[in-house]
Design a protein around this motif. Structure first.
Motif: not given
Ligand SMILES: C[S@@+](CC[C@H](N)C(=O)[O-])C[C@H]1O[C@@H](n2cnc3c(N)ncnc32)[C@H](O)[C@@H]1O
Length: 185
Positions: A36, A103, A107, A110, A117, A131, A134-135, A138
């Motif tokens: 990502v 973003s 997210a 996802c 990433i 960010d 949020s990510w 994962y």
């Protein structure tokens, strides 16, 4: 067929060494990886990540996330640059999926476990933290986590030192790029 020179000429603030490092980092990924990228702009970094996927026969997909409206870019006016991005990466579309939007909204949709990433979107402290939070849920254990602009953007540096560094097993740097290997919370 476009060559490295074409991709190095895509306008960007990224240095040749940073783009080559992104390319090299893809070599370490498992097969069929999910990469990502937050902040693709005109496709300079995207193309080196995508070329790595192809060169090392990894399979997998690079998910490019951006509004393509020059959001939060100092001294660059808002402008729709999506067609420029698409034109620059048109020979790499077999390994790239573009996700247009903010973003944090992308997210939330996802559904994959992420192996690598690259954060190069909003460089404020609040934007970088948003960010990351949020990510990070994962990320697979061992995922490669890369941040651009840690050399000058105080917010990026603070998020790395306070939030990301405790969750990585090793890290390395270039003057303006930081990467580490996620070990979980
Ligand atoms: C510094 S540029 C990315 C540069 C790119 N990596 C390159 O290789 O040239 C930052 C990009 O992040 C995007 N961006 C900023 N904040 C964002 C957000 N919250 N969600 C999605 N994209 C964002 C901007 O539109 C811009 O295209």
């Amino acid at each position: 067929m476009r060559d490295n020179l074409f991709y190095h000429r895509i306008p960007t603030h990224m240095t040749m060494s940073e783009k080559e490092k992104l390319f090299q980092l893809t070599q370490e990924l498992p097969t069929q990886p999910c990469i990502v990228e937050i902040g693709s702009y005109l496709g300079a970094s995207s193309s080196f990540l995508a070329m790595g996927l192809k060169q090392f026969s990894k399979g997998g997909i690079l998910h490019c996330v951006d509004t393509w409206n020059n959001d939060a870019m100092d001294n660059i006016p808002q402008k729709d640059v999506y067609n420029e991005f698409v034109s620059n990466i048109c020979e790499l579309v077999d390994v790239i999926q573009a996700h247009r939007g903010y973003s944090q909204d992308i997210a939330a949709t996802c559904e994959s476990s992420i192996n690598m990433i690259f954060f190069d979107g909003n460089h404020s402290y609040e934007g970088t933290l948003r960010d990351w939070l949020s990510w990070k849920k994962y990320l697979s254990v061992g995922a490669v986590v890369v941040f651009h602009d840690w050399g000058w953007a105080e917010g990026v540096k603070k998020v790395i030192l306070d939030e990301v560094h405790p969750n990585v097993s090793m890290f390395d740097t270039l003057p303006n790029m930081w990467w580490g290997y996620y070990k979980g919370d």
